[in-house]
Scaffold this motif. Sequence first.
Motif, PDB file in Angstrom:
ATOM      1  N   GLY A 258       0.820  -1.313  -0.071  1.00  0.00           N
ATOM      2  CA  GLY A 258      -0.058   0.129  -0.059  1.00  0.00           C
ATOM      3  C   GLY A 258       0.689   1.416   0.176  1.00  0.00           C
ATOM      4  N   GLU A 259       1.887   1.444   0.932  1.00  0.00           N
ATOM      5  CA  GLU A 259       2.610   2.602   1.300  1.00  0.00           C
ATOM      6  C   GLU A 259       3.515   2.748   0.028  1.00  0.00           C
ATOM      7  N   ALA A 260       3.496   1.779  -0.778  1.00  0.00           N
ATOM      8  CA  ALA A 260       4.629   1.827  -2.075  1.00  0.00           C
ATOM      9  C   ALA A 260       4.214   2.633  -3.091  1.00  0.00           C
ATOM     10  N   GLY A 261       3.111   2.895  -3.197  1.00  0.00           N
ATOM     11  CA  GLY A 261       2.443   3.471  -4.532  1.00  0.00           C
ATOM     12  C   GLY A 261       1.522   4.404  -4.460  1.00  0.00           C
ATOM     13  N   TRP A 262       1.655   5.638  -5.389  1.00  0.00           N
ATOM     14  CA  TRP A 262       1.017   6.688  -5.495  1.00  0.00           C
ATOM     15  C   TRP A 262       0.159   6.300  -6.842  1.00  0.00           C
ATOM     16  N   LEU A 263      -1.046   6.527  -7.007  1.00  0.00           N
ATOM     17  CA  LEU A 263      -1.941   6.551  -8.256  1.00  0.00           C
ATOM     18  C   LEU A 263      -2.073   8.295  -8.677  1.00  0.00           C
ATOM     19  N   VAL A 264      -1.275   8.028  -9.929  1.00  0.00           N
ATOM     20  CA  VAL A 264      -1.078   9.579 -10.450  1.00  0.00           C
ATOM     21  C   VAL A 264      -2.143   9.764 -11.533  1.00  0.00           C
ATOM     22  N   THR A 265      -3.141  10.864 -11.249  1.00  0.00           N
ATOM     23  CA  THR A 265      -4.265  10.989 -12.475  1.00  0.00           C
ATOM     24  C   THR A 265      -3.979  12.601 -12.535  1.00  0.00           C
ATOM     25  N   LYS A 266      -5.062  12.912 -13.737  1.00  0.00           N
ATOM     26  CA  LYS A 266      -4.960  14.238 -14.213  1.00  0.00           C
ATOM     27  C   LYS A 266      -6.283  14.891 -14.557  1.00  0.00           C
ATOM     28  N   VAL A 267      -6.645  16.097 -14.227  1.00  0.00           N
ATOM     29  CA  VAL A 267      -7.853  16.802 -14.273  1.00  0.00           C
ATOM     30  C   VAL A 267      -8.279  16.761 -15.921  1.00  0.00           C
ATOM     31  N   LEU A 268      -9.444  16.228 -15.984  1.00  0.00           N
ATOM     32  CA  LEU A 268      -9.834  16.442 -17.519  1.00  0.00           C
ATOM     33  C   LEU A 268     -10.966  17.409 -17.742  1.00  0.00           C
TER      34      LEU A 268
END
Lengths: 386, 386
Positions: A258-268
């Motif tokens: 869990g602490e190993a990842g960041w989900l990176v998204t963008k504003v559409l």
Amino acid sequence: MEYWVRRALEVTKTPFLLFDLSVVEKKFLEMKAALKGADIYYAVKANSHPRILSLLAKLGCNFDVASKGEIEKLLALGISGKRMSFGNTIKKEEDIAFAYKNGIRLFAVDSEMEIEKVAISAPGSRIFVRIATDGSDADWPLSRKFGTDPDHALDLLFYAAKMKLIPAGVSFHVGSQNLNPESWRKAISVAGKIFKKAMRSGLNLFLLNVGGGFPVQHRKPIPTMEEIGRVIEEAIDENLWFVHGLKLISEPGRYMVGEAGWLVTKVLLKSERNGEKWVYLDAGVFHGLAETMQNFEYEVRVLGKENDELEEYHLAGPTCDSVDVIYDRILLPKTITLNDLVCFVNAGAYTVEYNTYFNGIEPPKMVFVEELTEISLEEKMKASLL
Amino acid sequence: MEYWVRRALEVTKTPFLLFDLSVVEKKFLEMKAALKGADIYYAVKANSHPRILSLLAKLGCNFDVASKGEIEKLLALGISGKRMSFGNTIKKEEDIAFAYKNGIRLFAVDSEMEIEKVAISAPGSRIFVRIATDGSDADWPLSRKFGTDPDHALDLLFYAAKMKLIPAGVSFHVGSQNLNPESWRKAISVAGKIFKKAMRSGLNLFLLNVGGGFPVQHRKPIPTMEEIGRVIEEAIDENLWFVHGLKLISEPGRYMVGEAGWLVTKVLLKSERNGEKWVYLDAGVFHGLAETMQNFEYEVRVLGKENDELEEYHLAGPTCDSVDVIYDRILLPKTITLNDLVCFVNAGAYTVEYNTYFNGIEPPKMVFVEELTEISLEEKMKASLL
């Protein structure tokens, strides 16, 4: 991690799960230290990427599998079936046979029919009976669907013996993301009673599986692995002191990755309807954020706008589906706008595993910090050659 | 369909979505007859299998797309962008540019920012403004996440004109699986007011998009397509009589494919816990049955046991996830047991599109009745040659 987000964007597009393998190693070693002598079985379903599985195999971790598909993934990496436990209590008959053929000899059960299936397709294997816990301190109680009544556990263990299986012990699962170490104490005390009754009936159990549920840092404070380990140790001393050569097992999933990842998204898109503000991202509940449907609360960061004034938004995904709403009400920067980067912190577990291609939209792929380091090194070498 | 389930099992394993293309043809022709002069845009997201898309293309159907991924699927089948409408109101900028490059000139919008994005990446295109409806008669109201306030629609249409786009008209969506034809009448009357105001302001709109939501037969009685078509025709006569050359568009998804498919699953386990009975199948909410999480009620048939006495069960999927419960309480045959075939009737839409590989479990694939017929013919020919 912010630095690595920027680096990742040089080689890939959002959405992606930025992942740091060194965190997995750290968490593994922390659990090893906290649960002395325990065998750790990583719950592959939390994140089954081969790089994670390979690293854990190298560190000496074992694996809790849920299906033939997961077993095949591990075998392909050269990991032996001897290091696997088939922890799903709802197994296909053909998957049991496949597991047995490939050396798996440890199976979870919580019902008569499952024992019969294992006895037929994996004769002579060790089984442990999963008991139901109340799960009241977990964000994700699992007791409804899984686990037998503790009063019924002994019947199942004897039934397994009758079916020529080896009744090894008991497992429980306090529920995913459990914040209260006392949940493990309660469950171990219940398990202790089963061990005692079994011994009095001439059955010497030797396996205690304390399951998963070890929490990951999100918005609420969490106990340390050390604290949970201490409670487990105390509870074993108190309730299972009479078992010689007790084998302790844990099945961390979320905890490990869990602490190993960041989900990176963008504003559409940002818009206003009926006086309410909406922000839409390029990933939603069908593209990595499935757990938010059950109100899983991630810390959400809008990169570069961490200190801006906040206001209330609806936060939604990119599909034409009204269910694809990530958070109904969440505070985000007033200044948030098109193409801003929105990160879901500590989202390494149970995100990409739920990926769909719904609406024809590509789900988040994984990007490893280690890969980016390799790219950086290559570039530096090239630069130095010029 | 029962016959074809048995035939399919000779060549494949459960779970699968057994699909009859002839039903799609029938539904298309029914809608063509009911909505005279309308252009039908199939909502690809309901089921994007190439065989379905090819058949509909051959029949003269157009396509409503949600993403670059869906456009690429259609292009690969030789279907021109001129036959597509980009109906998602949350589009990636790069997807708009891709759509434009490939000939798409019709876009849905419901906000200023989306108009700006379309104006930049698809200059001069026709746009329609999606308005929000109350969706109160739908199983799946869509109004929360999508659509602008009808009072705001005219502003958006003028804004589009200012941005050198062609303001074509208005769309709405009464909500998926809507059982009340009057919903379309209400929405068309709202659209009529916008057309009238636009005309008075010198803007001649010409496109009315009545969306999707046309229902599929499940447990409740549904109106016929003919009845809905009659209401739409009456409502247009009453509210849009003043529009010359009105272009009518519909965007059926579920309607077109729902009744064409059965999801066929198998019982993996039957057990009892705390006096309650559970049945576990080899597919659940992560493997085709996502809509049951929102209480979508399929008709469920246990093959060969249709006349057996019923009792109450919890019906769950095969994963180690407590969310993976299909129905909390459902009546199933008392005699249901291991390896029984359990069919979800009229499940051709919004099932395989939500497929995941969660827990390493293979999701349902599609099997076409037409393929099985071909196999049967081949076998007959071989037999006759012997």
